[in-house]
Enzyme design. Structure first.
Site, PDB file in Angstrom:
ATOM      1  N   GLU A  77     -20.374  -7.469 -24.525  1.00  0.00           N
ATOM      2  CA  GLU A  77     -20.526  -8.096 -23.201  1.00  0.00           C
ATOM      3  C   GLU A  77     -21.106  -7.089 -22.235  1.00  0.00           C
ATOM      4  O   GLU A  77     -20.833  -5.887 -22.342  1.00  0.00           O
ATOM      5  CB  GLU A  77     -19.164  -8.544 -22.678  1.00  0.00           C
ATOM      6  CG  GLU A  77     -18.568  -9.679 -23.468  1.00  0.00           C
ATOM      7  CD  GLU A  77     -17.227 -10.088 -22.895  1.00  0.00           C
ATOM      8  OE1 GLU A  77     -17.220 -10.833 -21.918  1.00  0.00           O
ATOM      9  OE2 GLU A  77     -16.195  -9.643 -23.420  1.00  0.00           O
ATOM     10  N   LYS A 121      -5.262 -19.163 -25.492  1.00  0.00           N
ATOM     11  CA  LYS A 121      -4.939 -17.796 -25.843  1.00  0.00           C
ATOM     12  C   LYS A 121      -4.711 -16.999 -24.558  1.00  0.00           C
ATOM     13  O   LYS A 121      -5.231 -17.444 -23.527  1.00  0.00           O
ATOM     14  CB  LYS A 121      -6.046 -17.185 -26.694  1.00  0.00           C
ATOM     15  CG  LYS A 121      -7.259 -16.688 -25.903  1.00  0.00           C
ATOM     16  CD  LYS A 121      -8.192 -15.895 -26.736  1.00  0.00           C
ATOM     17  CE  LYS A 121      -8.215 -14.439 -26.433  1.00  0.00           C
ATOM     18  NZ  LYS A 121      -8.911 -14.040 -25.212  1.00  0.00           N
ATOM     19  N   ASP A 127      -7.507  -8.747 -26.922  1.00  0.00           N
ATOM     20  CA  ASP A 127      -8.287  -9.752 -26.196  1.00  0.00           C
ATOM     21  C   ASP A 127      -9.409 -10.349 -27.059  1.00  0.00           C
ATOM     22  O   ASP A 127      -9.753 -11.516 -26.897  1.00  0.00           O
ATOM     23  CB  ASP A 127      -8.884  -9.098 -24.936  1.00  0.00           C
ATOM     24  CG  ASP A 127      -9.507 -10.110 -23.982  1.00  0.00           C
ATOM     25  OD1 ASP A 127      -8.858 -11.144 -23.720  1.00  0.00           O
ATOM     26  OD2 ASP A 127     -10.631  -9.878 -23.510  1.00  0.00           O
ATOM     27  N   HIS A 156     -11.199 -13.803 -31.613  1.00  0.00           N
ATOM     28  CA  HIS A 156     -12.597 -14.206 -31.848  1.00  0.00           C
ATOM     29  C   HIS A 156     -13.226 -13.493 -33.047  1.00  0.00           C
ATOM     30  O   HIS A 156     -13.851 -14.123 -33.894  1.00  0.00           O
ATOM     31  CB  HIS A 156     -13.449 -13.935 -30.605  1.00  0.00           C
ATOM     32  CG  HIS A 156     -12.884 -14.519 -29.344  1.00  0.00           C
ATOM     33  ND1 HIS A 156     -12.282 -15.749 -29.297  1.00  0.00           N
ATOM     34  CD2 HIS A 156     -12.828 -14.045 -28.077  1.00  0.00           C
ATOM     35  CE1 HIS A 156     -11.883 -16.017 -28.052  1.00  0.00           C
ATOM     36  NE2 HIS A 156     -12.205 -14.988 -27.295  1.00  0.00           N
ATOM     37  N   PHE A 216       6.430 -25.991 -13.306  1.00  0.00           N
ATOM     38  CA  PHE A 216       6.367 -26.347 -14.728  1.00  0.00           C
ATOM     39  C   PHE A 216       7.686 -26.124 -15.476  1.00  0.00           C
ATOM     40  O   PHE A 216       7.963 -26.799 -16.453  1.00  0.00           O
ATOM     41  CB  PHE A 216       5.248 -25.576 -15.425  1.00  0.00           C
ATOM     42  CG  PHE A 216       3.879 -25.898 -14.848  1.00  0.00           C
ATOM     43  CD1 PHE A 216       3.630 -27.143 -14.287  1.00  0.00           C
ATOM     44  CD2 PHE A 216       2.854 -24.964 -14.871  1.00  0.00           C
ATOM     45  CE1 PHE A 216       2.386 -27.456 -13.744  1.00  0.00           C
ATOM     46  CE2 PHE A 216       1.607 -25.260 -14.343  1.00  0.00           C
ATOM     47  CZ  PHE A 216       1.377 -26.509 -13.775  1.00  0.00           C
TER      48      PHE A 216
HETATM   49  C1  BG6 Z   1     -12.262 -14.386 -23.721  1.00  0.00           C
HETATM   50  C2  BG6 Z   1     -11.791 -13.021 -23.349  1.00  0.00           C
HETATM   51  O1  BG6 Z   1     -11.438 -14.945 -24.715  1.00  0.00           O
HETATM   52  O2  BG6 Z   1     -13.597 -14.308 -24.219  1.00  0.00           O
HETATM   53  C3  BG6 Z   1     -12.710 -12.410 -22.314  1.00  0.00           C
HETATM   54  O3  BG6 Z   1     -10.467 -13.095 -22.824  1.00  0.00           O
HETATM   55  C4  BG6 Z   1     -14.135 -12.428 -22.787  1.00  0.00           C
HETATM   56  O4  BG6 Z   1     -12.321 -11.063 -22.018  1.00  0.00           O
HETATM   57  C5  BG6 Z   1     -14.527 -13.831 -23.266  1.00  0.00           C
HETATM   58  O5  BG6 Z   1     -14.955 -12.039 -21.699  1.00  0.00           O
HETATM   59  C6  BG6 Z   1     -15.899 -13.796 -23.921  1.00  0.00           C
HETATM   60  O6  BG6 Z   1     -16.306 -15.123 -24.172  1.00  0.00           O
HETATM   61  P1  BG6 Z   1     -17.866 -15.484 -24.309  1.00  0.00           P
HETATM   62  O7  BG6 Z   1     -17.866 -16.913 -24.705  1.00  0.00           O
HETATM   63  O8  BG6 Z   1     -18.464 -15.239 -22.958  1.00  0.00           O
HETATM   64  O9  BG6 Z   1     -18.418 -14.559 -25.348  1.00  0.00           O
END
Ligand code: BG6
Length: 489
Positions: free
Chosen positions: A213, A145, A232, A237, A93
Site C-alpha cells: 500500500e 475482521k 492486520d 488477506h 448494543f
Molecule cells: C484492511 C486493513 O483489511 O485492508 C487495512 O485493515 C488495509 O489496513 C486494507 O489498508 C487494504 O485493503 P485494499 O482492498 O485497499 O487492499
C-alpha cells in the site's frame, strides 16, 4: 442484469455511523440497488448509539454517499430511492433494552441480516440480545475482521457467537475474497486443465504474494498500533490468497468443499521457530520519506503516535507448505504500508525447460511467470518466451505477456467493489466467499508462533524509508534462495 434473484430482507447495520459503514458498506449497498440487485422490499436499518434526530443521522449517511460515490455513478433519483429504504435506530448494543424495538422494526419471520461493523468484543453480546429478542432463527450474522488478536481471543469471539448461531448462519468477512481477481483464481485454476498439470513442485520454483500500500496509517493509528501488519494483513488477506493458490481442487463449488481444502493448506504450513526467524521473517517500520513526490512523516511521527512503538508496518516472510504438491517451493509473502506503489499481485514462477538450447547470455530471461494482478488494475498475464521479430534478430528470445486485462477485455463494465460482491452473497445465503471458524483459527495458530518468536527474540522492526519497497533484509529474503522479487524498481 441480475443473474440470480435476491429475496427481500432487512439489512441491519450495527455501527452505521462508523468509518467502514460510511466509506464502504452504504456505497456498496447503493451500487447493488443501482444494479437492480436489492429486492424492492429490502429495508436498511442503520443502528448506532448516537441519539438525536434520526433524519440528521440519515443525512450524514447521505452526505457520505455523495462524497464516496463516483459522480458518474450517482443518480439523484436512485439515491433518493435508496435513502428512502433506510431507517435509523439509536440503540446501545450491549444492554438488551433496544432489541424489542429492533425486532418490531424487522418484522416477524423476515430474513434479517445483522452486519457487525463494531469491535469484535461486542459480537457475542449482540448475538445474545438478538436471540433473546427471538431473532436468531431468521438471522444471518456478518462479522467484520479483526476477529480477536490471537488464537485464544478469536476462539472466545467465535464461541460467543456460536452459542446462538450455527456456523451456517455466520458470515466472516475477509474483503479480499470479494475481489474479482481473487474469485477468478478459482476459475483460472479449476476451469482450465492447462494449469493444474503444472501446479506443483515439479514445475513451479516459487510463488510471490505482494500486497503493498502507498498510504500510511493516518487516522487509524490507535487501532493499527495494537495490531501491526502481521495481524492486520498476513493473518487474513495474505494467508487467504496463499490458500487459494495452494489448495487442491475442491470436490464441488460449495462453501464447505472449498473451505475444507483451504484448511488443509493452513494445517500444512510449516511452523517457523524463533531460531529460523532471522532467515525467514522480516519486520519493518517506515520512517519519513517521499511518497508521490511529497515529504511524508514516519510511523512514529503520525498524528497521535506513541514515539516508542515497535509495531511493524511491514512484514515479508517465507512460508513453506508440508505436502507432496508444494514440498520445497517457497511462498514469499510481503505486505507493507507506505511502500513505493499500491500493488497487490501474485507471481507464480515456473521452472526452466529441462534442456536449454539458446544463447547462454539469454538464459536469465527463461522461465514462465503467471502474474495475477489484483490492484491497481485487475489482470492475469502469462509471461512466455517468443522469438524477437525481424530478419536481423536470429533466434533472439523475448519474454512477453499473454494478457487478459479485465477492464479492457470486458468492455467498459465497472469492476464491482469487493464489498458489493460480499453483501450480495450474504443476501443470497452463499457462504463460499466467507471464512469458516476453523480457517481463522488455524491462521491465528500459525501467526501466533511468529508473534511469540518476535517476543522471545526481543525483535524490533527494521526501519525503511517511506516510498520504498521495505527494509533491505526483505530483498535478502529472496536472494538468499537465489530469487528476486518480481518487478521491483
Ligand atoms: C484492511 C486493513 O483489511 O485492508 C487495512 O485493515 C488495509 O489496513 C486494507 O489498508 C487494504 O485493503 P485494499 O482492498 O485497499 O487492499
Amino acid at each position: 442484469m441480475p443473474v440470480m434473484s435476491v429475496e427481500p430482507c432487512t439489512f441491519a447495520l450495527f455501527g452505521a455511523l462508523g468509518d467502514l459503514a460510511l466509506r464502504k458498506l452504504f456505497p456498496s449497498l447503493y451500487q447493488l440497488d443501482r444494479a437492480g440487485l436489492l429486492h424492492e422490499d429490502t429495508q436498511l436499518l442503520a443502528l448506532a448509539r448516537d441519539t438525536g434526530d434520526a433524519s440528521v443521522h440519515l443525512g450524514v449517511i447521505e452526505q457520505h454517499l455523495r462524497r464516496y460515490l463516483p459522480p458518474n455513478e450517482l443518480d439523484e433519483a436512485l439515491l433518493q430511492r435508496f435513502v428512502a429504504r433506510m431507517r435509523y435506530l439509536s440503540m446501545e448494543f450491549l444492554p438488551p433494552d433496544g432489541y424489542p424495538q429492533l425486532a418490531e422494526m424487522v418484522g416477524r419471520g423476515r430474513q434479517l441480516i445483522a452486519y457487525f461493523a463494531t469491535p469484535a468484543s461486542v459480537y457475542g453480546g449482540i448475538c445474545a440480545n438478538l436471540a433473546a429478542a427471538d431473532l436468531a432463527e431468521s438471522t444471518r450474522v456478518v462479522l467484520e475482521k479483526p476477529i480477536g488478536h490471537d488464537l485464544q481471543s478469536s476462539r472466545a469471539v467465535n464461541d460467543a457467537v456460536a452459542a446462538y448461531f450455527p456456523e451456517t448462519q455466520v458470515y466472516r468477512i475477509d474483503h479480499y475474497l470479494g475481489k474479482e481477481t481473487v474469485q477468478n483464481l478459482i476459475a483460472l485454476r479449476f476451469a482450465n486443465s492447462l494449469f493444474e498439470t503444472q501446479w506443483n513442485q515439479n514445475h513451479i520454483t516459487h510463488v510471490e504474494i505482494t500486497v503493498a500500500e502507498k498510504v500510511g496509517i493516518e487516522g487509524r493509528w490507535g487501532y493499527f498500533d495494537k495490531a501491526g501488519q502481521l495481524r492486520d494483513m498476513i493473518q487474513n488477506h495474505l494467508l487467504q490468497l496463499l490458500c487459494l493458490i495452494a489448495m487442491d481442487p475442491p470436490r464441488e463449488l460449495s462453501a464447505d468443499a472449498i473451505r475444507d481444502e483451504k484448511v488443509k493448506v493452513l494445517r500444512a504450513l510449516e511452523p517457523i521457530s524463533a531460531e529460523q526467524m532471522s532467515q525467514q521473517v522480516v519486520r519493518g517500520q517506515y520512517v519519513a520519506g517521499i511518497s508521490d513526490g511529497k515529504a511524508v512523516p514516519g510511523y512514529l511521527e503520525e498524528d497521535n503516535a506513541n514515539a516508542e512503538s515497535d509495531t511493524e508496518t511491514f512484514v515479508a516472510l517465507r512460508a513453506d507448505i508440508r505436502n507432496w504438491r508444494w514440498a520445497g517451493v517457497p511462498f514469499y509473502l510481503r505486505t507493507g504500508k507506505r511502500m513505493a506503489q499500491k500493488l497487490s499481485q501474485i507471481v507464480i514462477h515456473f521452472k526452466e525447460p529441462p534442456h536449454y538450447i539458446f544463447a547462454p547470455e539469454q538464459r536469465q530471461l527463461i522461465g514462465n511467470k503467471l502474474i495475477i494482478r489484483l490492484q491497481p488494475d485487475e489482470s492475469i498475464s502469462l509471461q512466455v518466451m517468443t522469438k524477437d521479430q525481424g530478419l536481423d534478430k536470429g533466434m533472439q528470445l523475448r519474454s512477453g505477456p499473454l494478457q487478459l486485462n479485465f477492464s479492457t477485455a470486458y468492455g467498459r463494465e465497472r469492476i464491482p467493489d469487493a464489498y458489493e460482491r460480499l453483501l450480495l452473497e450474504v443476501m443470497r445465503g452463499n457462504q463460499n466467499l466467507f471464512v469458516r471458524k476453523d480457517e481463522i483459527e488455524h491462521a491465528w495458530h500459525w501467526c501466533d508462533q511468529l508473534i511469540a518468536g518476535w517476543q522471545k527474540l526481543g525483535d524490533s522492526p527494521k526501519p525503511y524509508v517511506a516510498g520504498t519497497w521495505g527494509p533491505m533484509s526483505s530483498i535478502a529474503l529472496t536472494t538468499r534462495d537465489g530469487w528476486a522479487w518480481y518487478g521491483d524498481l
